[in-house]
Design an enzyme around this catalytic site. Structure first.
Site, short mmCIF file in Angstrom:
data_model
loop_
_atom_site.label_atom_id
_atom_site.label_comp_id
_atom_site.label_asym_id
_atom_site.label_seq_id
_atom_site.Cartn_x
_atom_site.Cartn_y
_atom_site.Cartn_z
N ARG A 25 45.46 64.67 0.34
CA ARG A 25 44.99 64.44 1.72
C ARG A 25 43.47 64.51 1.84
O ARG A 25 42.93 64.95 2.86
CB ARG A 25 45.60 65.44 2.70
CG ARG A 25 47.06 65.20 3.00
CD ARG A 25 47.21 64.12 4.08
NE ARG A 25 48.61 63.87 4.34
CZ ARG A 25 49.28 64.41 5.36
NH1 ARG A 25 48.68 65.19 6.21
NH2 ARG A 25 50.55 64.13 5.52
N ARG A 29 41.56 64.55 8.55
CA ARG A 29 40.93 65.01 9.80
C ARG A 29 39.90 66.12 9.64
O ARG A 29 39.19 66.43 10.58
CB ARG A 29 42.02 65.47 10.78
CG ARG A 29 42.77 64.30 11.39
CD ARG A 29 44.05 64.75 12.03
NE ARG A 29 44.95 65.27 10.99
CZ ARG A 29 46.17 65.74 11.21
NH1 ARG A 29 46.64 65.79 12.42
NH2 ARG A 29 46.91 66.17 10.21
N ARG A 38 39.10 56.88 12.57
CA ARG A 38 40.45 56.99 13.13
C ARG A 38 40.44 56.60 14.61
O ARG A 38 41.34 55.92 15.09
CB ARG A 38 40.93 58.43 12.92
CG ARG A 38 42.21 58.84 13.57
CD ARG A 38 43.41 58.40 12.77
NE ARG A 38 44.62 58.91 13.38
CZ ARG A 38 45.17 58.40 14.47
NH1 ARG A 38 44.61 57.38 15.07
NH2 ARG A 38 46.28 58.92 14.96
N ASP A 75 50.43 55.89 4.05
CA ASP A 75 51.34 57.00 4.31
C ASP A 75 52.68 56.69 3.64
O ASP A 75 53.03 55.53 3.44
CB ASP A 75 51.56 57.19 5.82
CG ASP A 75 52.20 58.55 6.10
OD1 ASP A 75 51.47 59.55 6.16
OD2 ASP A 75 53.44 58.62 6.21
N TYR A 150 62.97 62.02 6.94
CA TYR A 150 62.33 61.54 8.18
C TYR A 150 63.16 60.43 8.83
O TYR A 150 63.26 60.35 10.05
CB TYR A 150 60.90 61.04 7.90
CG TYR A 150 59.96 62.16 7.55
CD1 TYR A 150 59.35 62.93 8.54
CD2 TYR A 150 59.67 62.47 6.22
CE1 TYR A 150 58.49 63.98 8.22
CE2 TYR A 150 58.80 63.51 5.89
CZ TYR A 150 58.22 64.26 6.90
OH TYR A 150 57.38 65.30 6.57
#
Ligand code: CP3
Length: 343
Positions: A25, A29, A38, A75, A150
């Site tokens: 990652r 952020r 973003r 992703d 998911y």
């Protein structure tokens, strides 16, 4: 393949000291420049599917820290999305999907899977052309089990109860789902390799919640199938498996899936990790919260890993993704400590 990508050398079993270094990652952020891009992108999936912006955010941590490897910005959930499933990312809530039903699983296919993913392949092509020659480019996908969790629950859960229950209650449909995901994920990785990825990593973030038989069936077998299909076309491209939480099962995971490198989470004892290095490279395993805390917690953690694993094939990394609250100064301190380490 250039000889100066030291991460590739380590994946072939050679020890390098100081070890090559990157972070899971690493585009994210915690970086103000990521948050800025973003914002411009609109939705998270728009960012994944816009090669200009995806290249920009992939390059940000390389430009800032000079890591040895760059991971494609995308992703794991673009695979169900490209298969026609509804996938959204909402601020503060993570991914949201429409839970898949048995008839939908049995009908799951897409004639435009690779067309949908073409922007991702374009991002890989542009990255390979743009990255420094010595920087390894990592492509990736999610492992079928983790992606399935998911698709079934429709969101993240802590114990994957919806997917476990579904797997036991609807075994035929569940096996079919794993097979569709394994076949499409293998094809997806092959396309990334052909676009320029030097290495591919398979993220199995939720492999730690399964009993023995389920781990074998839901984690090991589908990943072994992906490895088989990728190797049939690209036998020399290293594959890193990251079965987070696999604990005592890490060793057999490497043997049975055939992955080249093993991503290890921070709960793996360093002595056990040392044993794992006998059969190939390991990647990890600093607790991401040591990086948030900084100071002695960070320097002790880094030192322990370098001391225990620095004599064998090691790719220095975190034991899971970096968290948004991590101070940039702590990343700089970690990079400095790893890069200036002496034996
Ligand atoms: O820099 C990189 O590592 C490459 C990009 C990357 C992302 N996700 C970007 C991302 C990679 C390799 C992933 C993998 C991924 N995605 C995994 C496996 C690894 C892991 O962390 O366990 C999983 C389970 C996902 C699914 C996913 N995507 C979740 C659960 C979330 C929400 C959690 C969160 O951190 O917000 C995402 C969103 C996501 N993927 C973000 C990023 C940078 C944050 C979203 C944003 O910027 O708005």
């Amino acid at each position: 393949m250039p000889q100066n990508r030291i991460m590739l050398d380590v994946l072939r079993g050679k020890a390098h000291f100081p070890p090559p270094l990157w972070m899971m990652r690493q585009a994210g952020r915690y970086l103000p420049e990521y948050r800025e891009t973003r914002r411009r992108a609109g939705s998270f999936l728009d960012l994944c599917y816009d090669p200009d912006l995806a290249v920009e955010v992939t390059m940000q941590p390389i430009e800032r820290f000079g890591f040895d490897a760059s991971i494609l910005f995308s992703d794991i959930l673009v695979v169900p999305h490209a298969l026609g499933r509804d996938v959204r990312f909402e601020e503060g809530r993570g991914p949201l999907l429409t839970p898949i039903t048995v008839p939908e699983i049995l009908a799951l296919e897409s004639k435009v899977f690779h067309v949908n993913l073409e922007p991702v392949y374009e991002t890989v092509r542009r990255l390979r052309a743009k990255l420094p020659d010595e920087t390894t480019l990592i492509g990736f996908c999610g492992a079928p089990w983790t992606v399935a969790t998911y698709m079934i629950a429709g969101h993240g859960t802590s114990d994957q109860a919806p997917a476990r229950l579904f797997a036991y209650s609807e075994p035929a449909a569940f096996q079919h789902l794993l097979k569709v995901l394994a076949d499409h994920s293998a094809a997806y990785l092959i396309h990334q390799i052909e676009a320029g990825a030097d290495v591919v990593q398979i993220f199995d973030s939720w492999s730690g919640v399964l009993d023995d038989a389920s781990f074998e069936q839901f984690c090991v077998q589908p990943v072994a199938e992906i490895v088989r299909q990728v190797r049939a076309v690209h036998p020399d491209v290293p594959i890193i498996g990251f079965p987070k939480g696999a604990g005592a099962r890490y060793q057999t995971y490497r043997q049975k899936t055939g992955v080249t490198g093993l991503g290890i989470d921070w709960t793996v004892p360093l002595e056990a990790a040392k044993d794992l290095q006998r059969s190939g490279a390991v990647q990890g395993n600093l607790d991401p919260l040591r990086l948030v805390a900084g100071g002695k917690a960070l320097s002790d953690g880094v030192e322990a890993i370098l001391k225990a694993l620095g004599g064998g094939p090691l790719i220095f990394n975190l034991g899971h993704g970096i968290t948004p609250e991590t101070p940039i100064a702590h990343v700089e301190a970690m990079v400095k400590q790893v890069r200036s380490a002496t034996r």
